[in-house]
Scaffold this active site. Sequence first.
Site, PDB file in Angstrom:
ATOM      1  N   THR A 147     -96.516 -33.981  27.747  1.00 51.69           N
ATOM      2  CA  THR A 147     -97.696 -33.907  26.879  1.00 51.69           C
ATOM      3  C   THR A 147     -97.462 -32.957  25.715  1.00 51.69           C
ATOM      4  O   THR A 147     -97.830 -33.250  24.575  1.00 51.69           O
ATOM      5  CB  THR A 147     -98.913 -33.454  27.699  1.00 51.69           C
ATOM      6  OG1 THR A 147     -99.132 -34.387  28.747  1.00 51.69           O
ATOM      7  CG2 THR A 147    -100.154 -33.364  26.842  1.00 51.69           C
ATOM      8  N   ASN A 194     -94.754  -8.208  17.094  1.00 45.90           N
ATOM      9  CA  ASN A 194     -95.160  -9.467  16.464  1.00 45.90           C
ATOM     10  C   ASN A 194     -96.641  -9.618  16.773  1.00 45.90           C
ATOM     11  O   ASN A 194     -97.009  -9.949  17.900  1.00 45.90           O
ATOM     12  CB  ASN A 194     -94.358 -10.635  17.048  1.00 45.90           C
ATOM     13  CG  ASN A 194     -94.922 -11.979  16.641  1.00 45.90           C
ATOM     14  OD1 ASN A 194     -95.563 -12.111  15.603  1.00 45.90           O
ATOM     15  ND2 ASN A 194     -94.708 -12.990  17.475  1.00 45.90           N
ATOM     16  N   GLY A 195     -97.486  -9.334  15.801  1.00 46.82           N
ATOM     17  CA  GLY A 195     -98.904  -9.382  16.136  1.00 46.82           C
ATOM     18  C   GLY A 195     -99.819  -9.274  14.943  1.00 46.82           C
ATOM     19  O   GLY A 195     -99.406  -8.933  13.837  1.00 46.82           O
ATOM     20  N   GLU A 196    -101.071  -9.588  15.213  1.00 44.60           N
ATOM     21  CA  GLU A 196    -102.173  -9.315  14.301  1.00 44.60           C
ATOM     22  C   GLU A 196    -103.201  -8.505  15.061  1.00 44.60           C
ATOM     23  O   GLU A 196    -103.692  -8.940  16.113  1.00 44.60           O
ATOM     24  CB  GLU A 196    -102.804 -10.609  13.781  1.00 44.60           C
ATOM     25  CG  GLU A 196    -101.933 -11.386  12.808  1.00 44.60           C
ATOM     26  CD  GLU A 196    -101.626 -10.619  11.541  1.00 44.60           C
ATOM     27  OE1 GLU A 196    -102.452  -9.763  11.136  1.00 44.60           O
ATOM     28  OE2 GLU A 196    -100.558 -10.873  10.949  1.00 44.60           O
ATOM     29  N   ARG A 201     -88.799 -10.004  10.028  1.00 40.85           N
ATOM     30  CA  ARG A 201     -90.160  -9.928   9.498  1.00 40.85           C
ATOM     31  C   ARG A 201     -90.563 -11.146   8.690  1.00 40.85           C
ATOM     32  O   ARG A 201     -89.807 -11.637   7.852  1.00 40.85           O
ATOM     33  CB  ARG A 201     -90.288  -8.685   8.600  1.00 40.85           C
ATOM     34  CG  ARG A 201     -91.718  -8.458   8.121  1.00 40.85           C
ATOM     35  CD  ARG A 201     -91.806  -7.275   7.193  1.00 40.85           C
ATOM     36  NE  ARG A 201     -93.201  -6.992   6.857  1.00 40.85           N
ATOM     37  CZ  ARG A 201     -93.596  -6.359   5.760  1.00 40.85           C
ATOM     38  NH1 ARG A 201     -92.710  -5.929   4.887  1.00 40.85           N
ATOM     39  NH2 ARG A 201     -94.880  -6.149   5.542  1.00 40.85           N
ATOM     40  N   LEU A 202     -91.766 -11.630   8.970  1.00 41.17           N
ATOM     41  CA  LEU A 202     -92.500 -12.523   8.081  1.00 41.17           C
ATOM     42  C   LEU A 202     -93.655 -11.704   7.532  1.00 41.17           C
ATOM     43  O   LEU A 202     -94.539 -11.280   8.286  1.00 41.17           O
ATOM     44  CB  LEU A 202     -93.018 -13.753   8.820  1.00 41.17           C
ATOM     45  CG  LEU A 202     -93.903 -14.697   8.004  1.00 41.17           C
ATOM     46  CD1 LEU A 202     -93.104 -15.359   6.886  1.00 41.17           C
ATOM     47  CD2 LEU A 202     -94.534 -15.765   8.895  1.00 41.17           C
ATOM     48  N   LEU A 211    -105.083 -26.308   9.531  1.00 38.44           N
ATOM     49  CA  LEU A 211    -104.753 -27.606  10.109  1.00 38.44           C
ATOM     50  C   LEU A 211    -106.051 -28.306  10.468  1.00 38.44           C
ATOM     51  O   LEU A 211    -106.908 -27.739  11.151  1.00 38.44           O
ATOM     52  CB  LEU A 211    -103.874 -27.424  11.349  1.00 38.44           C
ATOM     53  CG  LEU A 211    -102.496 -26.808  11.099  1.00 38.44           C
ATOM     54  CD1 LEU A 211    -101.708 -26.726  12.405  1.00 38.44           C
ATOM     55  CD2 LEU A 211    -101.713 -27.581  10.057  1.00 38.44           C
ATOM     56  N   ASP A 221    -100.898  -3.584   9.666  1.00 40.38           N
ATOM     57  CA  ASP A 221    -101.791  -3.309  10.790  1.00 40.38           C
ATOM     58  C   ASP A 221    -101.037  -2.704  11.968  1.00 40.38           C
ATOM     59  O   ASP A 221    -101.565  -1.861  12.693  1.00 40.38           O
ATOM     60  CB  ASP A 221    -102.499  -4.594  11.227  1.00 40.38           C
ATOM     61  CG  ASP A 221    -101.550  -5.752  11.455  1.00 40.38           C
ATOM     62  OD1 ASP A 221    -100.473  -5.783  10.850  1.00 40.38           O
ATOM     63  OD2 ASP A 221    -101.897  -6.654  12.232  1.00 40.38           O
ATOM     64  N   ILE A 235    -102.158 -34.974   9.391  1.00 43.26           N
ATOM     65  CA  ILE A 235    -100.995 -35.855   9.499  1.00 43.26           C
ATOM     66  C   ILE A 235    -101.345 -37.069  10.344  1.00 43.26           C
ATOM     67  O   ILE A 235    -102.185 -36.995  11.247  1.00 43.26           O
ATOM     68  CB  ILE A 235     -99.781 -35.114  10.090  1.00 43.26           C
ATOM     69  CG1 ILE A 235     -98.504 -35.968   9.970  1.00 43.26           C
ATOM     70  CG2 ILE A 235    -100.032 -34.693  11.541  1.00 43.26           C
ATOM     71  CD1 ILE A 235     -97.221 -35.205  10.215  1.00 43.26           C
ATOM     72  N   ILE A 295     -96.984 -10.672   6.259  1.00 42.05           N
ATOM     73  CA  ILE A 295     -98.355 -11.195   6.224  1.00 42.05           C
ATOM     74  C   ILE A 295     -99.341 -10.112   5.802  1.00 42.05           C
ATOM     75  O   ILE A 295    -100.218 -10.334   4.972  1.00 42.05           O
ATOM     76  CB  ILE A 295     -98.760 -11.756   7.606  1.00 42.05           C
ATOM     77  CG1 ILE A 295     -97.826 -12.891   8.027  1.00 42.05           C
ATOM     78  CG2 ILE A 295    -100.214 -12.215   7.598  1.00 42.05           C
ATOM     79  CD1 ILE A 295     -97.859 -14.103   7.129  1.00 42.05           C
ATOM     80  N   ARG A 306     -95.075 -34.643  23.144  1.00 44.76           N
ATOM     81  CA  ARG A 306     -95.784 -35.688  22.389  1.00 44.76           C
ATOM     82  C   ARG A 306     -96.693 -35.073  21.332  1.00 44.76           C
ATOM     83  O   ARG A 306     -96.720 -35.499  20.171  1.00 44.76           O
ATOM     84  CB  ARG A 306     -96.634 -36.524  23.335  1.00 44.76           C
ATOM     85  CG  ARG A 306     -95.895 -37.458  24.261  1.00 44.76           C
ATOM     86  CD  ARG A 306     -96.909 -38.133  25.162  1.00 44.76           C
ATOM     87  NE  ARG A 306     -96.314 -39.074  26.112  1.00 44.76           N
ATOM     88  CZ  ARG A 306     -97.010 -39.697  27.062  1.00 44.76           C
ATOM     89  NH1 ARG A 306     -98.321 -39.475  27.165  1.00 44.76           N
ATOM     90  NH2 ARG A 306     -96.408 -40.530  27.882  1.00 44.76           N
ATOM     91  N   CYS A 339     -93.375 -12.876  13.385  1.00 49.69           N
ATOM     92  CA  CYS A 339     -92.147 -12.111  13.333  1.00 49.69           C
ATOM     93  C   CYS A 339     -91.347 -12.361  14.606  1.00 49.69           C
ATOM     94  O   CYS A 339     -91.820 -13.009  15.532  1.00 49.69           O
ATOM     95  CB  CYS A 339     -92.442 -10.622  13.186  1.00 49.69           C
ATOM     96  SG  CYS A 339     -93.387 -10.221  11.689  1.00 49.69           S
TER      97      CYS A 339
END
Length: 526
Positions: free
Chosen positions: A303, A70-72, A46-47, A226, A94, A253, A49, A306, A2
Amino acid sequence: MCSIIGFTQKTRTAEEVRYYLDRTRSRGPDMARVTETPSGWLGFRRLSIMGLDERGMQPFSLGADMVVCNGELYGWRKWREALKRKYSFRSESDCEILLPLYREYGVEMFSKLDAEFALILYDGQEDTYIAARDPIGIRPLFYGYDRDGGIVFASEAKNLVGLCGEIFPFPPGHYYYRGQFIRYADIAQTPCDCTDDLETVCRKIHDKLIAAVEKRLDADAPLGFLLSGGLDSSLVCAIAAKLLGRPIRTFAIGMDTDAIDLKYARTVADFIGAEHTEIIMTREDVLRALPEVVAALGTWDITTIRASIGMYLCCRAIRERTNVRVLLTGEISDELFGYKYTDFAPTPEAFQQESRKRIEELHLYDVLRADRCISVHSMEARVPFGDLDFARYVMSVDPTLKMNTYGKGKYLLRRAFAEDGLLPEQILWREKAAFSDAVGHSMVDDLKEYAAGQYTDGAFLSGCARYPFRPPFTKESLLYRDLFEKYYPGQAKMIRDFWMPNREWEGCDVDDPSARVLGNYGASGF
């Protein structure tokens, strides 16, 4: 994932607040709200979840108090059951437990949370604002001062560009209260007071990592993983597949010419029975994405840039092709167990000090990369190796055990899972290349070649002279700095320095920031 913003003065209009909040629309594409407090504003995008319906929309309020987060918060259901005796709840989010916790414990609540979070809380009784960030800085938070002198907090630096003269990262493990930043947790400085023997250490690493993955599988939105084919992401995927008892969705990827990791990722995916997707990128994809990546990251670090391009393109493909909204990754293992270059640490004390430095700077490099590459595509990152119980334990282990005296880096982590059969032996004991190389050696070479074509030698020298703070030293680094200044003018001090291995150690005197010649498997993988 979020987006939050908080103004502690009311010299801005609601429309202005919404304008700055909407710069990070991708973090919270589902709903948006700007709420007035007696002395300022709180904004939230908001996203969804946890608790997917509108009852989970923020700010949450309790009496005159309000909060955006913005948290879990892991273990939140147990907290809510205990708090139900005194408080009522209207959502399945939550974050709704935060204001009852604040009523019960005040600012002491931050040290009690098992969470990845950034929040802004308005205390209606005191008419004051409190902001806080998790101990590692997995969730982003920045601050600066508006024209009226009031402090402003926001999820990303881009929210504050043009609003605040100088923008600062909010320090992880701190809360802001009554004009002061107060540390409530310091993972990096965990005392090395663990006296467990090797077998006990490995058993606890095993059990604690499994617990860390398990708690991060709790989501009402679809999960994905991932997978680079290296040790860290492969372990996360294998543990999750076993816990869930069903095929998980994995994504890898690589370049179209020389990707190292795609074959290893496929080996892991086949072994654990995953629903696997391979994403191929070309030189043109890389160069086209470069400005977008720098704009999303808010860094000029070589870094990090990249290592972000592959992750950025992978996440973009996931967003476009699937309904996945939560991604588990393998970040933070390297900082805990060692990079390839930490094989050159002269003493256990030096190894531990380097680990502490890397943990302290995670929010500027690897964690920043993972958050921005994932959130810019409207998904949420979860990082099991950043679990607080797990990280504290590993940091407490005698560094003599963590040093590579075994002929294999990250030996403790490998040995911890040697008897489970979760992974093929060739993966469990595989030495991994840096992610920026693992997606294909040619990617970094393409970036260097492209940068070399952008500047004559004279233009390079004059370009470097424009940046007295941490001046560029290659045409590639100048290209990144120029792109950064386009999107974040005058804000280079948000990042302290280039990510580099410890060049003071014998054997580590390398010129390339990613330490490619050392085969550094740490600079930023999945």
